[in-house]
Write a protein that holds these residues in place. Sequence first.
Motif, PDB file in Angstrom:
ATOM      1  N   ALA A  31       0.857  -1.188   0.000  1.00  0.00           N
ATOM      2  CA  ALA A  31       0.000   0.000   0.000  1.00  0.00           C
ATOM      3  C   ALA A  31       0.892   1.237   0.000  1.00  0.00           C
ATOM      4  O   ALA A  31       1.817   1.336   0.808  1.00  0.00           O
ATOM      5  N   THR A  32       0.606   2.162  -0.919  1.00  0.00           N
ATOM      6  CA  THR A  32       1.396   3.387  -1.019  1.00  0.00           C
ATOM      7  C   THR A  32       0.484   4.582  -1.256  1.00  0.00           C
ATOM      8  O   THR A  32      -0.644   4.445  -1.721  1.00  0.00           O
ATOM      9  N   ALA A  33       1.024   5.760  -0.949  1.00  0.00           N
ATOM     10  CA  ALA A  33       0.326   7.014  -1.238  1.00  0.00           C
ATOM     11  C   ALA A  33       1.360   8.020  -1.734  1.00  0.00           C
ATOM     12  O   ALA A  33       2.494   8.057  -1.244  1.00  0.00           O
ATOM     13  N   PHE A  34       0.956   8.846  -2.706  1.00  0.00           N
ATOM     14  CA  PHE A  34       1.816   9.866  -3.287  1.00  0.00           C
ATOM     15  C   PHE A  34       1.045  11.170  -3.379  1.00  0.00           C
ATOM     16  O   PHE A  34      -0.117  11.189  -3.787  1.00  0.00           O
ATOM     17  N   ASN A  35       1.708  12.280  -3.004  1.00  0.00           N
ATOM     18  CA  ASN A  35       1.093  13.602  -3.088  1.00  0.00           C
ATOM     19  C   ASN A  35       1.752  14.404  -4.205  1.00  0.00           C
ATOM     20  O   ASN A  35       2.915  14.751  -4.114  1.00  0.00           O
ATOM     21  N   GLY A  36       0.973  14.702  -5.239  1.00  0.00           N
ATOM     22  CA  GLY A  36       1.482  15.517  -6.331  1.00  0.00           C
ATOM     23  C   GLY A  36       0.715  16.818  -6.466  1.00  0.00           C
ATOM     24  O   GLY A  36       0.587  17.361  -7.548  1.00  0.00           O
ATOM     25  N   SER A  37       0.212  17.328  -5.358  1.00  0.00           N
ATOM     26  CA  SER A  37      -0.738  18.446  -5.397  1.00  0.00           C
ATOM     27  C   SER A  37      -0.116  19.832  -5.465  1.00  0.00           C
ATOM     28  O   SER A  37      -0.785  20.792  -5.788  1.00  0.00           O
ATOM     29  N   GLY A  38       1.134  19.980  -5.081  1.00  0.00           N
ATOM     30  CA  GLY A  38       1.739  21.309  -5.002  1.00  0.00           C
ATOM     31  C   GLY A  38       1.761  21.871  -3.598  1.00  0.00           C
ATOM     32  O   GLY A  38       2.302  22.944  -3.365  1.00  0.00           O
ATOM     33  N   GLY A  39       1.158  21.175  -2.641  1.00  0.00           N
ATOM     34  CA  GLY A  39       1.159  21.604  -1.242  1.00  0.00           C
ATOM     35  C   GLY A  39       0.981  20.405  -0.338  1.00  0.00           C
ATOM     36  O   GLY A  39       0.709  19.299  -0.800  1.00  0.00           O
ATOM     37  N   ALA A  40       1.140  20.609   0.945  1.00  0.00           N
ATOM     38  CA  ALA A  40       0.983  19.518   1.904  1.00  0.00           C
ATOM     39  C   ALA A  40      -0.490  19.127   2.030  1.00  0.00           C
ATOM     40  O   ALA A  40      -1.373  19.985   1.986  1.00  0.00           O
ATOM     41  N   VAL A  41      -0.752  17.822   2.142  1.00  0.00           N
ATOM     42  CA  VAL A  41      -2.101  17.309   2.369  1.00  0.00           C
ATOM     43  C   VAL A  41      -2.032  16.199   3.405  1.00  0.00           C
ATOM     44  O   VAL A  41      -0.950  15.681   3.712  1.00  0.00           O
ATOM     45  N   THR A  42      -3.189  15.842   3.958  1.00  0.00           N
ATOM     46  CA  THR A  42      -3.239  14.755   4.925  1.00  0.00           C
ATOM     47  C   THR A  42      -4.157  13.653   4.425  1.00  0.00           C
ATOM     48  O   THR A  42      -5.022  13.869   3.576  1.00  0.00           O
ATOM     49  N   LEU A  43      -3.958  12.471   5.004  1.00  0.00           N
ATOM     50  CA  LEU A  43      -4.703  11.291   4.594  1.00  0.00           C
ATOM     51  C   LEU A  43      -5.159  10.527   5.831  1.00  0.00           C
ATOM     52  O   LEU A  43      -4.385  10.325   6.766  1.00  0.00           O
ATOM     53  N   ASP A  44      -6.430  10.133   5.842  1.00  0.00           N
ATOM     54  CA  ASP A  44      -6.969   9.219   6.853  1.00  0.00           C
ATOM     55  C   ASP A  44      -7.291   7.906   6.145  1.00  0.00           C
ATOM     56  O   ASP A  44      -7.813   7.919   5.020  1.00  0.00           O
ATOM     57  N   VAL A  45      -6.983   6.778   6.797  1.00  0.00           N
ATOM     58  CA  VAL A  45      -7.262   5.464   6.217  1.00  0.00           C
ATOM     59  C   VAL A  45      -7.895   4.583   7.298  1.00  0.00           C
ATOM     60  O   VAL A  45      -7.466   4.608   8.459  1.00  0.00           O
ATOM     61  N   TYR A  46      -8.899   3.812   6.899  1.00  0.00           N
ATOM     62  CA  TYR A  46      -9.653   2.952   7.808  1.00  0.00           C
ATOM     63  C   TYR A  46      -9.737   1.544   7.239  1.00  0.00           C
ATOM     64  O   TYR A  46      -9.810   1.366   6.028  1.00  0.00           O
ATOM     65  N   VAL A  47      -9.784   0.545   8.129  1.00  0.00           N
ATOM     66  CA  VAL A  47     -10.147  -0.821   7.758  1.00  0.00           C
ATOM     67  C   VAL A  47     -11.468  -1.076   8.476  1.00  0.00           C
ATOM     68  O   VAL A  47     -11.503  -1.178   9.707  1.00  0.00           O
ATOM     69  N   VAL A  48     -12.544  -1.149   7.696  1.00  0.00           N
ATOM     70  CA  VAL A  48     -13.898  -1.128   8.250  1.00  0.00           C
ATOM     71  C   VAL A  48     -14.573  -2.488   8.085  1.00  0.00           C
ATOM     72  O   VAL A  48     -14.723  -2.983   6.957  1.00  0.00           O
ATOM     73  N   PRO A  49     -14.989  -3.092   9.206  1.00  0.00           N
ATOM     74  CA  PRO A  49     -15.698  -4.371   9.124  1.00  0.00           C
ATOM     75  C   PRO A  49     -17.033  -4.223   8.378  1.00  0.00           C
ATOM     76  O   PRO A  49     -17.643  -3.152   8.380  1.00  0.00           O
ATOM     77  N   SER A  50     -17.462  -5.306   7.770  1.00  0.00           N
ATOM     78  CA  SER A  50     -18.729  -5.333   7.052  1.00  0.00           C
ATOM     79  C   SER A  50     -19.856  -4.808   7.938  1.00  0.00           C
ATOM     80  O   SER A  50     -19.976  -5.188   9.102  1.00  0.00           O
ATOM     81  N   GLY A  51     -20.662  -3.897   7.391  1.00  0.00           N
ATOM     82  CA  GLY A  51     -21.801  -3.355   8.117  1.00  0.00           C
ATOM     83  C   GLY A  51     -21.478  -2.202   9.046  1.00  0.00           C
ATOM     84  O   GLY A  51     -22.378  -1.613   9.646  1.00  0.00           O
ATOM     85  N   ASP A  52     -20.204  -1.850   9.194  1.00  0.00           N
ATOM     86  CA  ASP A  52     -19.785  -0.754  10.075  1.00  0.00           C
ATOM     87  C   ASP A  52     -19.479   0.470   9.220  1.00  0.00           C
ATOM     88  O   ASP A  52     -19.546   0.419   7.997  1.00  0.00           O
ATOM     89  N   ALA A  91      -9.753   9.042   3.092  1.00  0.00           N
ATOM     90  CA  ALA A  91     -10.167  10.430   2.878  1.00  0.00           C
ATOM     91  C   ALA A  91      -8.922  11.300   2.882  1.00  0.00           C
ATOM     92  O   ALA A  91      -8.059  11.168   3.747  1.00  0.00           O
ATOM     93  N   ALA A  92      -8.831  12.191   1.897  1.00  0.00           N
ATOM     94  CA  ALA A  92      -7.731  13.147   1.815  1.00  0.00           C
ATOM     95  C   ALA A  92      -8.245  14.510   2.275  1.00  0.00           C
ATOM     96  O   ALA A  92      -9.436  14.793   2.199  1.00  0.00           O
ATOM     97  N   SER A  93      -7.350  15.357   2.757  1.00  0.00           N
ATOM     98  CA  SER A  93      -7.770  16.685   3.202  1.00  0.00           C
ATOM     99  C   SER A  93      -8.243  17.539   2.029  1.00  0.00           C
ATOM    100  O   SER A  93      -9.027  18.466   2.204  1.00  0.00           O
ATOM    101  N   THR A  94      -7.793  17.214   0.832  1.00  0.00           N
ATOM    102  CA  THR A  94      -8.228  17.889  -0.387  1.00  0.00           C
ATOM    103  C   THR A  94      -8.491  16.829  -1.450  1.00  0.00           C
ATOM    104  O   THR A  94      -7.657  15.950  -1.670  1.00  0.00           O
ATOM    105  N   THR A  95      -9.633  16.905  -2.093  1.00  0.00           N
ATOM    106  CA  THR A  95     -10.025  15.924  -3.105  1.00  0.00           C
ATOM    107  C   THR A  95      -9.020  15.830  -4.242  1.00  0.00           C
ATOM    108  O   THR A  95      -8.457  16.829  -4.664  1.00  0.00           O
ATOM    109  N   THR A  96      -8.813  14.616  -4.712  1.00  0.00           N
ATOM    110  CA  THR A  96      -7.982  14.268  -5.881  1.00  0.00           C
ATOM    111  C   THR A  96      -6.574  14.859  -5.840  1.00  0.00           C
ATOM    112  O   THR A  96      -6.053  15.332  -6.844  1.00  0.00           O
ATOM    113  N   THR A  97      -5.949  14.819  -4.675  1.00  0.00           N
ATOM    114  CA  THR A  97      -4.572  15.291  -4.559  1.00  0.00           C
ATOM    115  C   THR A  97      -3.607  14.157  -4.245  1.00  0.00           C
ATOM    116  O   THR A  97      -2.434  14.264  -4.537  1.00  0.00           O
TER     117      THR A  97
END
Length: 108
Positions: A31-52, A91-97
Amino acid sequence: MSRRSLYVGQPTDAAAAVYTSTNTYTTITAATAFNGSGGAVTLDVYVVPSGDSAGDDNKVYEGLSLADGASVGLQYLVGQTLEPGDTVQAAASTTTTISMRLSGDIHG
């Protein structure tokens, strides 16, 4: 067992499924993430059980900061096994970054 790309894309600014383990078990192998937006951004990631839903009880990364041009390995996702119906959500702090990639093994 079948190794494959699970997700390649850009998370939006609201927690949403980027991968759903449908009728199978899935073990995340990379699993990897890359930021090519031109500024700093943040990322939240979850592993969510079925139905939660995404929340503090299933958050793997909160506010992971990525500087412009930064690439990070999301090692806390690697080795996680999803049961049928479980999701990886992001979820990213800014969409499509942030470009995110997940690979894994799909097994019965």
